[in-house]
Motif scaffolding. Structure first.
Motif, PDB file in Angstrom:
ATOM      1  N   UNK A 148       0.805  -1.228   0.000  1.00  0.00           N
ATOM      2  CA  UNK A 148       0.000   0.000   0.000  1.00  0.00           C
ATOM      3  C   UNK A 148       0.826   1.259   0.000  1.00  0.00           C
ATOM      4  N   UNK A 149       1.852   1.343   0.923  1.00  0.00           N
ATOM      5  CA  UNK A 149       2.701   2.515   0.978  1.00  0.00           C
ATOM      6  C   UNK A 149       3.845   2.462   0.024  1.00  0.00           C
ATOM      7  N   UNK A 150       4.140   1.272  -0.502  1.00  0.00           N
ATOM      8  CA  UNK A 150       5.264   1.075  -1.407  1.00  0.00           C
ATOM      9  C   UNK A 150       6.537   1.662  -0.843  1.00  0.00           C
ATOM     10  N   UNK A 151       6.743   1.553   0.469  1.00  0.00           N
ATOM     11  CA  UNK A 151       7.943   2.120   1.057  1.00  0.00           C
ATOM     12  C   UNK A 151       9.122   1.250   0.731  1.00  0.00           C
ATOM     13  N   UNK A 152      10.140   1.804   0.102  1.00  0.00           N
ATOM     14  CA  UNK A 152      11.339   1.046  -0.204  1.00  0.00           C
ATOM     15  C   UNK A 152      12.074   0.693   1.061  1.00  0.00           C
ATOM     16  N   UNK A 153      12.741  -0.419   1.054  1.00  0.00           N
ATOM     17  CA  UNK A 153      13.474  -0.832   2.237  1.00  0.00           C
ATOM     18  C   UNK A 153      14.610  -1.731   1.866  1.00  0.00           C
ATOM     19  N   UNK A 154      15.483  -1.966   2.821  1.00  0.00           N
ATOM     20  CA  UNK A 154      16.614  -2.817   2.553  1.00  0.00           C
ATOM     21  C   UNK A 154      16.283  -4.244   2.825  1.00  0.00           C
ATOM     22  N   UNK A 155      17.298  -5.078   2.749  1.00  0.00           N
ATOM     23  CA  UNK A 155      17.111  -6.496   3.024  1.00  0.00           C
ATOM     24  C   UNK A 155      16.721  -7.252   1.788  1.00  0.00           C
TER      25      UNK A 155
ATOM     26  N   UNK B 158       6.077  -7.383   7.555  1.00  0.00           N
ATOM     27  CA  UNK B 158       7.455  -7.067   7.187  1.00  0.00           C
ATOM     28  C   UNK B 158       7.722  -7.325   5.712  1.00  0.00           C
ATOM     29  N   UNK B 159       6.865  -8.108   5.065  1.00  0.00           N
ATOM     30  CA  UNK B 159       7.073  -8.418   3.656  1.00  0.00           C
ATOM     31  C   UNK B 159       6.741  -7.218   2.778  1.00  0.00           C
ATOM     32  N   UNK B 160       5.779  -6.384   3.213  1.00  0.00           N
ATOM     33  CA  UNK B 160       5.361  -5.234   2.405  1.00  0.00           C
ATOM     34  C   UNK B 160       6.505  -4.331   1.987  1.00  0.00           C
ATOM     35  N   UNK B 161       7.333  -3.842   2.945  1.00  0.00           N
ATOM     36  CA  UNK B 161       8.460  -2.980   2.556  1.00  0.00           C
ATOM     37  C   UNK B 161       9.450  -3.682   1.628  1.00  0.00           C
ATOM     38  N   UNK B 162       9.632  -4.996   1.780  1.00  0.00           N
ATOM     39  CA  UNK B 162      10.548  -5.722   0.896  1.00  0.00           C
ATOM     40  C   UNK B 162       9.993  -5.776  -0.523  1.00  0.00           C
ATOM     41  N   UNK B 163       8.678  -5.962  -0.643  1.00  0.00           N
ATOM     42  CA  UNK B 163       8.065  -5.930  -1.967  1.00  0.00           C
ATOM     43  C   UNK B 163       8.231  -4.548  -2.592  1.00  0.00           C
ATOM     44  N   UNK B 164       8.069  -3.515  -1.771  1.00  0.00           N
ATOM     45  CA  UNK B 164       8.263  -2.154  -2.272  1.00  0.00           C
ATOM     46  C   UNK B 164       9.681  -1.927  -2.749  1.00  0.00           C
ATOM     47  N   UNK B 165      10.651  -2.489  -2.030  1.00  0.00           N
ATOM     48  CA  UNK B 165      12.053  -2.348  -2.409  1.00  0.00           C
ATOM     49  C   UNK B 165      12.341  -3.027  -3.747  1.00  0.00           C
TER      50      UNK B 165
END
Length: 486
Positions: free
Chosen positions: A151-158, A192-199
Protein backbone atom coordinates in the motif's frame (compact mmCIF):
# COMPACT_ATOMS: atom_id res chain seq x y z
CA UNK A 1 10.09 -54.00 18.57
CA UNK A 2 13.76 -54.36 17.48
CA UNK A 3 15.73 -55.45 14.46
CA UNK A 4 16.88 -59.05 15.14
CA UNK A 5 20.16 -58.50 13.31
CA UNK A 6 21.25 -55.30 15.10
CA UNK A 7 19.18 -55.30 18.27
CA UNK A 8 18.19 -51.65 17.45
CA UNK A 9 14.78 -50.20 16.63
CA UNK A 10 14.07 -50.45 12.90
CA UNK A 11 14.79 -47.33 10.82
CA UNK A 12 11.50 -45.94 9.54
CA UNK A 13 11.23 -45.64 5.79
CA UNK A 14 11.36 -42.11 4.43
CA UNK A 15 7.92 -40.79 3.57
CA UNK A 16 7.78 -40.30 -0.22
CA UNK A 17 5.69 -37.16 0.29
CA UNK A 18 8.48 -35.64 2.41
CA UNK A 19 11.01 -36.43 -0.32
CA UNK A 20 8.85 -34.77 -2.94
CA UNK A 21 8.33 -31.69 -0.83
CA UNK A 22 12.08 -31.42 -0.16
CA UNK A 23 12.83 -31.64 -3.90
CA UNK A 24 10.49 -28.71 -4.58
CA UNK A 25 11.95 -26.58 -1.81
CA UNK A 26 15.55 -27.37 -2.78
CA UNK A 27 14.68 -26.23 -6.30
CA UNK A 28 13.13 -23.06 -4.84
CA UNK A 29 16.30 -22.23 -2.90
CA UNK A 30 18.56 -23.07 -5.82
CA UNK A 31 16.56 -20.80 -8.14
CA UNK A 32 16.48 -17.94 -5.63
CA UNK A 33 20.21 -17.89 -4.99
CA UNK A 34 21.50 -19.16 -8.35
CA UNK A 35 19.45 -18.40 -11.46
CA UNK A 36 21.24 -21.13 -13.42
CA UNK A 37 19.11 -24.20 -14.00
CA UNK A 38 19.96 -27.29 -11.94
CA UNK A 39 19.14 -30.18 -14.34
CA UNK A 40 18.73 -32.83 -11.64
CA UNK A 41 16.42 -30.69 -9.49
CA UNK A 42 14.47 -29.52 -12.53
CA UNK A 43 13.79 -33.04 -13.81
CA UNK A 44 12.93 -34.32 -10.34
CA UNK A 45 10.57 -31.38 -9.72
CA UNK A 46 8.89 -31.92 -13.09
CA UNK A 47 8.23 -35.56 -12.17
CA UNK A 48 6.75 -34.48 -8.82
CA UNK A 49 4.49 -31.82 -10.33
CA UNK A 50 3.16 -34.11 -13.05
CA UNK A 51 2.66 -36.96 -10.57
CA UNK A 52 0.42 -34.85 -8.30
CA UNK A 53 -1.64 -33.58 -11.22
CA UNK A 54 -0.42 -29.97 -11.43
CA UNK A 55 0.50 -28.22 -14.71
CA UNK A 56 4.18 -28.26 -15.67
CA UNK A 57 3.90 -24.50 -16.33
CA UNK A 58 4.39 -24.03 -12.58
CA UNK A 59 8.07 -24.70 -13.23
CA UNK A 60 8.35 -22.26 -16.14
CA UNK A 61 10.09 -19.06 -14.92
CA UNK A 62 8.51 -17.11 -17.77
CA UNK A 63 4.93 -18.05 -16.93
CA UNK A 64 3.02 -15.63 -14.71
CA UNK A 65 0.57 -16.82 -12.08
CA UNK A 66 -2.14 -15.00 -14.04
CA UNK A 67 -1.45 -17.03 -17.18
CA UNK A 68 -1.49 -20.30 -15.22
CA UNK A 69 -4.78 -19.45 -13.53
CA UNK A 70 -6.31 -18.45 -16.87
CA UNK A 71 -5.50 -21.90 -18.27
CA UNK A 72 -6.37 -23.71 -15.04
CA UNK A 73 -9.03 -21.60 -13.27
CA UNK A 74 -9.54 -24.25 -10.60
CA UNK A 75 -6.13 -23.29 -9.14
CA UNK A 76 -7.25 -19.74 -8.25
CA UNK A 77 -8.94 -20.92 -5.07
CA UNK A 78 -5.78 -22.82 -4.06
CA UNK A 79 -3.58 -19.73 -4.40
CA UNK A 80 -5.95 -17.67 -2.22
CA UNK A 81 -4.83 -17.92 1.41
CA UNK A 82 -2.13 -20.39 0.45
CA UNK A 83 0.31 -19.07 3.08
CA UNK A 84 -2.15 -17.31 5.36
CA UNK A 85 -2.05 -18.02 9.10
CA UNK A 86 -4.87 -20.34 9.99
CA UNK A 87 -5.90 -23.78 11.19
CA UNK A 88 -3.51 -26.67 10.73
CA UNK A 89 -3.90 -28.69 7.56
CA UNK A 90 -4.28 -31.95 9.47
CA UNK A 91 -6.68 -34.72 8.61
CA UNK A 92 -9.68 -35.64 10.72
CA UNK A 93 -7.68 -38.12 12.79
CA UNK A 94 -4.98 -35.58 13.57
CA UNK A 95 -2.43 -36.87 11.05
CA UNK A 96 -0.62 -34.50 8.72
CA UNK A 97 -1.95 -34.37 5.19
CA UNK A 98 1.44 -34.84 3.55
CA UNK A 99 0.03 -35.10 0.05
CA UNK A 100 -1.58 -31.66 0.45
CA UNK A 101 1.74 -30.27 1.74
CA UNK A 102 3.48 -31.40 -1.46
CA UNK A 103 0.83 -29.72 -3.60
CA UNK A 104 1.10 -26.55 -1.52
CA UNK A 105 4.89 -26.59 -1.84
CA UNK A 106 4.61 -26.53 -5.63
CA UNK A 107 2.23 -23.55 -5.60
CA UNK A 108 4.21 -21.67 -2.94
CA UNK A 109 7.45 -22.16 -4.89
CA UNK A 110 5.90 -20.70 -8.02
CA UNK A 111 4.57 -17.64 -6.18
CA UNK A 112 7.82 -16.88 -4.35
CA UNK A 113 10.07 -17.41 -7.36
CA UNK A 114 8.02 -15.12 -9.59
CA UNK A 115 8.16 -12.34 -6.99
CA UNK A 116 11.64 -12.64 -5.50
CA UNK A 117 13.75 -13.99 -8.39
CA UNK A 118 13.80 -10.84 -10.54
CA UNK A 119 17.15 -11.34 -12.25
CA UNK A 120 19.17 -8.40 -13.55
CA UNK A 121 19.38 -6.12 -16.56
CA UNK A 122 16.83 -3.90 -18.24
CA UNK A 123 13.16 -4.33 -17.34
CA UNK A 124 10.35 -3.76 -19.82
CA UNK A 125 6.94 -2.29 -19.03
CA UNK A 126 5.40 -5.69 -19.60
CA UNK A 127 7.81 -7.36 -17.15
CA UNK A 128 7.02 -4.75 -14.49
CA UNK A 129 3.28 -5.26 -15.01
CA UNK A 130 3.72 -9.03 -14.74
CA UNK A 131 5.73 -8.68 -11.53
CA UNK A 132 3.06 -6.41 -10.02
CA UNK A 133 0.42 -8.98 -10.87
CA UNK A 134 2.48 -11.80 -9.34
CA UNK A 135 3.08 -9.69 -6.22
CA UNK A 136 -0.69 -9.36 -5.98
CA UNK A 137 -1.00 -13.15 -6.03
CA UNK A 138 1.59 -13.38 -3.23
CA UNK A 139 -0.48 -10.94 -1.17
CA UNK A 140 -3.57 -13.05 -1.84
CA UNK A 141 -1.63 -16.16 -0.79
CA UNK A 142 -0.79 -14.42 2.50
CA UNK A 143 -4.47 -13.72 3.10
CA UNK A 144 -4.39 -10.06 2.02
CA UNK A 145 -5.98 -8.16 -0.82
CA UNK A 146 -3.72 -7.36 -3.80
CA UNK A 147 -1.89 -4.13 -2.99
CA UNK A 148 -2.50 -4.29 0.78
CA UNK A 149 1.09 -5.07 1.75
CA UNK A 150 2.51 -2.72 -0.87
CA UNK A 151 0.00 0.00 0.00
CA UNK A 152 2.70 2.51 0.98
CA UNK A 153 5.26 1.07 -1.41
CA UNK A 154 7.94 2.12 1.06
CA UNK A 155 11.34 1.05 -0.20
CA UNK A 156 13.47 -0.83 2.24
CA UNK A 157 16.61 -2.82 2.55
CA UNK A 158 17.11 -6.50 3.02
CA UNK A 159 16.45 -9.40 0.72
CA UNK A 160 12.97 -10.35 -0.19
CA UNK A 161 13.79 -14.02 -0.15
CA UNK A 162 14.92 -13.89 3.41
CA UNK A 163 11.77 -12.14 4.48
CA UNK A 164 9.46 -14.46 2.67
CA UNK A 165 11.07 -17.64 3.93
CA UNK A 166 11.24 -16.62 7.52
CA UNK A 167 14.90 -15.62 7.39
CA UNK A 168 14.59 -13.76 10.68
CA UNK A 169 15.17 -16.93 12.66
CA UNK A 170 11.49 -17.67 13.18
CA UNK A 171 11.78 -21.19 11.82
CA UNK A 172 8.99 -20.59 9.33
CA UNK A 173 8.97 -22.36 6.00
CA UNK A 174 7.54 -20.71 2.87
CA UNK A 175 4.27 -22.50 3.46
CA UNK A 176 4.05 -21.17 6.97
CA UNK A 177 4.44 -24.68 8.37
CA UNK A 178 7.19 -25.70 10.72
CA UNK A 179 8.68 -29.10 11.27
CA UNK A 180 5.89 -30.15 13.61
CA UNK A 181 3.25 -29.74 10.91
CA UNK A 182 1.49 -26.89 12.73
CA UNK A 183 0.98 -23.41 11.34
CA UNK A 184 2.67 -20.72 13.48
CA UNK A 185 1.43 -17.18 13.86
CA UNK A 186 2.76 -15.18 10.91
CA UNK A 187 1.21 -11.90 12.05
CA UNK A 188 4.67 -10.45 12.70
CA UNK A 189 6.21 -11.77 9.50
CA UNK A 190 3.52 -10.76 6.99
CA UNK A 191 3.67 -6.96 7.59
CA UNK A 192 7.45 -7.07 7.19
CA UNK A 193 7.07 -8.42 3.66
CA UNK A 194 5.36 -5.23 2.40
CA UNK A 195 8.46 -2.98 2.56
CA UNK A 196 10.55 -5.72 0.90
CA UNK A 197 8.07 -5.93 -1.97
CA UNK A 198 8.26 -2.15 -2.27
CA UNK A 199 12.05 -2.35 -2.41
CA UNK A 200 11.98 -4.94 -5.20
CA UNK A 201 9.43 -2.91 -7.14
CA UNK A 202 11.54 0.24 -6.81
CA UNK A 203 14.55 -1.64 -8.18
CA UNK A 204 12.54 -2.88 -11.16
CA UNK A 205 11.37 0.66 -11.92
CA UNK A 206 14.96 1.93 -11.79
CA UNK A 207 16.04 -0.77 -14.23
CA UNK A 208 13.39 0.30 -16.70
CA UNK A 209 14.07 2.95 -19.36
CA UNK A 210 11.13 4.94 -18.06
CA UNK A 211 11.42 7.92 -20.38
CA UNK A 212 11.35 5.72 -23.48
CA UNK A 213 8.41 3.75 -22.10
CA UNK A 214 6.43 6.93 -21.37
CA UNK A 215 7.07 8.24 -24.87
CA UNK A 216 5.33 5.15 -26.32
CA UNK A 217 1.59 5.20 -25.52
CA UNK A 218 1.34 1.43 -26.09
CA UNK A 219 4.08 0.68 -23.55
CA UNK A 220 2.89 3.37 -21.13
CA UNK A 221 -0.57 1.79 -21.09
CA UNK A 222 1.01 -1.37 -19.64
CA UNK A 223 2.24 0.46 -16.55
CA UNK A 224 0.34 0.05 -13.30
CA UNK A 225 0.78 3.08 -11.01
CA UNK A 226 2.51 2.32 -7.71
CA UNK A 227 4.37 4.34 -5.10
CA UNK A 228 7.74 3.31 -6.57
CA UNK A 229 6.67 4.38 -10.05
CA UNK A 230 5.13 7.64 -8.82
CA UNK A 231 8.35 8.49 -6.97
CA UNK A 232 10.35 8.10 -10.18
CA UNK A 233 7.83 10.15 -12.15
CA UNK A 234 7.88 12.98 -9.61
CA UNK A 235 11.69 13.03 -9.60
CA UNK A 236 11.91 13.02 -13.39
CA UNK A 237 8.91 15.17 -14.30
CA UNK A 238 11.03 18.23 -15.17
CA UNK A 239 12.88 16.20 -17.81
CA UNK A 240 9.71 15.02 -19.55
CA UNK A 241 7.74 16.75 -22.29
CA UNK A 242 5.09 16.07 -24.91
CA UNK A 243 3.59 12.59 -24.95
CA UNK A 244 5.91 11.34 -22.18
CA UNK A 245 4.84 14.12 -19.81
CA UNK A 246 1.15 13.59 -20.62
CA UNK A 247 1.45 9.85 -19.89
CA UNK A 248 3.33 10.57 -16.67
CA UNK A 249 0.61 12.96 -15.47
CA UNK A 250 -2.08 10.43 -16.35
CA UNK A 251 -0.34 7.79 -14.22
CA UNK A 252 0.09 10.20 -11.30
CA UNK A 253 -3.56 11.27 -11.41
CA UNK A 254 -4.71 7.65 -11.61
CA UNK A 255 -2.64 6.73 -8.56
CA UNK A 256 -3.81 9.81 -6.65
CA UNK A 257 -7.45 8.96 -7.34
CA UNK A 258 -6.99 5.34 -6.21
CA UNK A 259 -5.25 6.30 -2.94
CA UNK A 260 -7.73 9.12 -2.31
CA UNK A 261 -10.64 6.69 -2.54
CA UNK A 262 -9.07 4.46 0.13
CA UNK A 263 -8.16 7.35 2.45
CA UNK A 264 -11.55 8.98 2.05
CA UNK A 265 -13.19 5.76 3.24
CA UNK A 266 -10.89 5.70 6.28
CA UNK A 267 -11.76 9.31 7.11
CA UNK A 268 -15.49 8.60 6.82
CA UNK A 269 -15.21 5.56 9.10
CA UNK A 270 -13.23 7.38 11.78
CA UNK A 271 -14.85 9.04 14.79
CA UNK A 272 -16.79 12.10 13.64
CA UNK A 273 -17.54 13.91 16.90
CA UNK A 274 -20.22 13.90 19.59
CA UNK A 275 -23.91 14.28 18.90
CA UNK A 276 -25.29 17.78 19.33
CA UNK A 277 -28.63 17.22 21.13
CA UNK A 278 -29.37 20.94 21.17
CA UNK A 279 -30.23 20.63 17.47
CA UNK A 280 -33.64 19.00 16.88
CA UNK A 281 -33.37 15.81 14.80
CA UNK A 282 -34.49 15.98 11.21
CA UNK A 283 -37.91 14.35 10.87
CA UNK A 284 -37.02 12.12 7.91
CA UNK A 285 -37.51 8.39 7.53
CA UNK A 286 -33.79 7.50 7.68
CA UNK A 287 -33.58 9.09 11.16
CA UNK A 288 -36.66 7.27 12.51
CA UNK A 289 -35.85 5.49 15.80
CA UNK A 290 -38.16 2.52 15.38
CA UNK A 291 -37.30 0.75 18.64
CA UNK A 292 -37.86 3.86 20.76
CA UNK A 293 -41.08 4.68 18.89
CA UNK A 294 -42.52 1.24 19.65
CA UNK A 295 -41.39 1.35 23.29
CA UNK A 296 -42.88 4.78 23.96
CA UNK A 297 -46.21 3.85 22.37
CA UNK A 298 -46.73 0.47 24.05
CA UNK A 299 -49.47 2.00 26.22
CA UNK A 300 -51.50 2.33 23.00
CA UNK A 301 -51.49 -1.41 22.32
CA UNK A 302 -54.95 -2.87 21.65
CA UNK A 303 -55.10 -6.55 22.68
CA UNK A 304 -58.50 -7.02 21.05
CA UNK A 305 -57.34 -5.71 17.69
CA UNK A 306 -53.73 -6.85 18.17
CA UNK A 307 -52.69 -3.50 16.84
CA UNK A 308 -50.33 -0.77 18.09
CA UNK A 309 -51.57 2.79 17.69
CA UNK A 310 -48.74 5.29 17.34
CA UNK A 311 -49.46 8.85 18.35
CA UNK A 312 -45.86 10.07 18.38
CA UNK A 313 -42.78 9.29 16.31
CA UNK A 314 -39.25 9.50 17.70
CA UNK A 315 -36.19 10.36 15.63
CA UNK A 316 -32.46 9.95 16.16
CA UNK A 317 -30.16 12.93 16.61
CA UNK A 318 -27.60 13.01 13.82
CA UNK A 319 -26.20 16.55 14.05
CA UNK A 320 -22.71 16.64 15.55
CA UNK A 321 -20.91 19.38 17.41
CA UNK A 322 -18.40 21.12 15.19
CA UNK A 323 -16.33 24.25 15.57
CA UNK A 324 -14.08 25.92 13.04
CA UNK A 325 -10.65 24.27 13.20
CA UNK A 326 -7.35 25.00 11.50
CA UNK A 327 -5.22 22.09 10.33
CA UNK A 328 -1.61 22.84 9.39
CA UNK A 329 0.22 19.96 7.73
CA UNK A 330 4.00 20.26 7.36
CA UNK A 331 5.62 17.54 5.26
CA UNK A 332 9.30 16.75 4.80
CA UNK A 333 9.72 16.24 1.04
CA UNK A 334 13.30 14.98 1.19
CA UNK A 335 14.09 11.71 -0.57
CA UNK A 336 13.44 9.50 2.45
CA UNK A 337 9.85 10.75 2.89
CA UNK A 338 8.39 10.37 -0.61
CA UNK A 339 5.58 8.00 0.38
CA UNK A 340 4.61 10.25 3.29
CA UNK A 341 4.56 13.25 0.96
CA UNK A 342 2.15 11.52 -1.42
CA UNK A 343 -0.12 10.12 1.30
CA UNK A 344 -0.31 13.34 3.31
CA UNK A 345 -0.89 15.54 0.29
CA UNK A 346 -3.92 13.43 -0.57
CA UNK A 347 -5.03 13.25 3.07
CA UNK A 348 -4.80 17.04 3.43
CA UNK A 349 -7.01 17.50 0.37
CA UNK A 350 -9.65 15.18 1.88
CA UNK A 351 -9.73 17.10 5.17
CA UNK A 352 -9.82 20.35 3.21
CA UNK A 353 -13.14 19.15 1.79
CA UNK A 354 -14.70 18.76 5.24
CA UNK A 355 -16.94 21.58 6.53
CA UNK A 356 -15.42 24.11 8.92
CA UNK A 357 -11.86 22.79 8.53
CA UNK A 358 -9.27 25.29 7.31
CA UNK A 359 -6.34 23.28 5.90
CA UNK A 360 -2.85 24.61 5.16
CA UNK A 361 -0.10 22.51 3.57
CA UNK A 362 3.64 23.23 3.69
CA UNK A 363 6.38 21.11 2.10
CA UNK A 364 10.08 21.54 2.82
CA UNK A 365 13.60 20.25 2.40
CA UNK A 366 16.22 23.01 2.67
CA UNK A 367 13.56 25.42 1.41
CA UNK A 368 9.87 25.65 2.25
CA UNK A 369 6.95 25.87 -0.12
CA UNK A 370 3.41 26.91 0.87
CA UNK A 371 1.11 24.63 -1.12
CA UNK A 372 -2.11 25.84 0.52
CA UNK A 373 -3.56 27.40 -2.68
CA UNK A 374 -3.59 23.93 -4.28
CA UNK A 375 -4.47 21.86 -1.21
CA UNK A 376 -7.86 20.85 -2.65
CA UNK A 377 -6.14 19.24 -5.66
CA UNK A 378 -3.47 16.71 -4.62
CA UNK A 379 -2.52 16.10 -8.24
CA UNK A 380 -1.58 19.74 -8.81
CA UNK A 381 0.10 19.82 -5.40
CA UNK A 382 2.36 16.88 -6.18
CA UNK A 383 3.35 18.37 -9.52
CA UNK A 384 4.64 21.41 -7.62
CA UNK A 385 6.81 19.42 -5.20
CA UNK A 386 10.53 19.01 -5.68
CA UNK A 387 11.59 15.74 -4.07
CA UNK A 388 15.06 15.27 -2.63
CA UNK A 389 17.64 17.50 -1.01
CA UNK A 390 18.54 18.00 2.63
CA UNK A 391 16.32 18.76 5.60
CA UNK A 392 15.97 22.09 7.40
CA UNK A 393 12.70 22.29 9.29
CA UNK A 394 13.33 25.83 10.54
CA UNK A 395 12.40 27.24 7.12
CA UNK A 396 9.05 25.41 7.29
CA UNK A 397 8.52 26.61 10.86
CA UNK A 398 8.89 30.19 9.65
CA UNK A 399 5.87 29.64 7.39
CA UNK A 400 3.84 27.58 9.87
CA UNK A 401 4.01 29.74 13.02
CA UNK A 402 2.25 32.83 11.57
CA UNK A 403 -0.68 30.59 10.56
CA UNK A 404 -1.46 29.75 14.22
CA UNK A 405 -4.01 32.47 15.00
CA UNK A 406 -6.08 30.60 17.64
CA UNK A 407 -3.91 27.90 19.27
CA UNK A 408 -6.83 26.14 20.97
CA UNK A 409 -8.48 25.55 17.61
CA UNK A 410 -5.31 24.60 15.74
CA UNK A 411 -3.62 21.27 15.10
CA UNK A 412 -0.13 21.11 13.58
CA UNK A 413 0.86 17.80 11.99
CA UNK A 414 4.60 17.57 11.29
CA UNK A 415 5.62 14.59 9.15
CA UNK A 416 9.34 13.87 8.99
CA UNK A 417 12.07 11.43 9.98
CA UNK A 418 13.44 14.43 11.98
CA UNK A 419 17.03 14.06 10.82
CA UNK A 420 17.53 17.82 10.84
CA UNK A 421 20.42 20.20 10.29
CA UNK A 422 19.38 22.49 13.15
CA UNK A 423 17.76 20.23 15.71
CA UNK A 424 17.82 22.41 18.85
CA UNK A 425 16.14 25.56 17.48
CA UNK A 426 13.55 23.51 15.59
CA UNK A 427 12.58 21.48 18.64
CA UNK A 428 12.28 24.63 20.78
CA UNK A 429 9.85 26.08 18.22
CA UNK A 430 7.81 22.88 18.24
CA UNK A 431 7.75 22.83 22.05
CA UNK A 432 6.52 26.44 22.01
CA UNK A 433 3.61 25.44 19.74
CA UNK A 434 2.73 22.61 22.12
CA UNK A 435 2.85 24.91 25.17
CA UNK A 436 0.69 27.53 23.45
CA UNK A 437 -2.30 25.18 23.59
CA UNK A 438 -2.22 24.07 19.97
CA UNK A 439 -2.35 20.35 19.26
CA UNK A 440 1.09 19.32 17.95
CA UNK A 441 1.33 15.87 16.35
CA UNK A 442 4.81 14.71 15.26
CA UNK A 443 4.54 11.87 12.75
CA UNK A 444 7.39 9.59 11.82
CA UNK A 445 5.75 7.70 8.97
CA UNK A 446 2.38 7.58 7.28
CA UNK A 447 2.83 4.62 4.98
CA UNK A 448 0.42 1.73 4.73
CA UNK A 449 3.20 -0.58 5.94
CA UNK A 450 4.02 1.65 8.90
CA UNK A 451 7.75 1.30 8.25
CA UNK A 452 9.78 4.39 9.06
CA UNK A 453 12.89 5.67 10.78
CA UNK A 454 12.81 8.52 13.31
CA UNK A 455 15.75 10.40 14.80
CA UNK A 456 16.01 8.96 18.35
CA UNK A 457 17.06 12.39 19.72
CA UNK A 458 13.73 13.90 18.61
CA UNK A 459 11.75 10.81 19.56
CA UNK A 460 12.88 11.01 23.19
CA UNK A 461 12.30 14.76 23.48
CA UNK A 462 8.82 14.53 21.99
CA UNK A 463 8.05 11.81 24.51
CA UNK A 464 9.30 13.98 27.38
CA UNK A 465 7.20 16.85 26.03
CA UNK A 466 4.05 14.74 26.20
CA UNK A 467 3.62 14.58 22.42
CA UNK A 468 5.07 11.21 21.42
CA UNK A 469 5.88 10.53 17.79
CA UNK A 470 2.97 8.95 15.98
CA UNK A 471 4.15 6.20 13.68
CA UNK A 472 2.64 3.18 12.06
CA UNK A 473 -0.37 2.82 9.81
CA UNK A 474 -1.88 5.94 8.28
CA UNK A 475 -5.18 4.99 9.96
CA UNK A 476 -3.64 6.17 13.25
CA UNK A 477 -3.15 9.66 11.86
CA UNK A 478 -6.65 9.71 10.42
CA UNK A 479 -8.10 8.77 13.83
CA UNK A 480 -6.02 11.41 15.65
CA UNK A 481 -7.10 14.16 13.28
CA UNK A 482 -10.77 13.20 13.28
CA UNK A 483 -10.80 13.05 17.07
CA UNK A 484 -9.36 16.56 17.38
CA UNK A 485 -11.40 18.12 14.60
CA UNK A 486 -14.69 16.59 15.78
Amino acid sequence: MTDHATGQPPTPEADPHDNRRQVLYWRLLARLFDPEEQPTLESASLAVVEDIGLPSALLDPGASVDSIVQRHPELAAEFDGLMAPGPDSDSADGARDRAAEVRRAALVSKTLLNVFATGSGTVTAGQLARWQSDAGWLERALGCKPGDLRGGRAGGGGTGAGAATGGGGQGVSPTGTGGSGTTPDLSRLIPAIGPELGSIEADLVKRMHLREVLADPRLASQLTPSMSLIEQLLRDKDNLSGVALANAKALIRRFVDEVAEVLRTQVEKATAGTLDRSVPPKRVFRNLDLDRTIWKNLTNWSPEEERLYVDRLYYRHTARKTTPQRLIVVVDQSGSMVDSMVNCTILASIFAGLPKVDVHLIAYDTQALDLTPWVHDPFETLLRTQLGGGTDGTVAMALAQPKIAEPRNTVVVWISDFYEWRSEPLFESMAAIHRSGAKFIPVGSVTSSGRGSVNPWFRQRFKDLGAPVLSGHIKKLVHELKTFLA
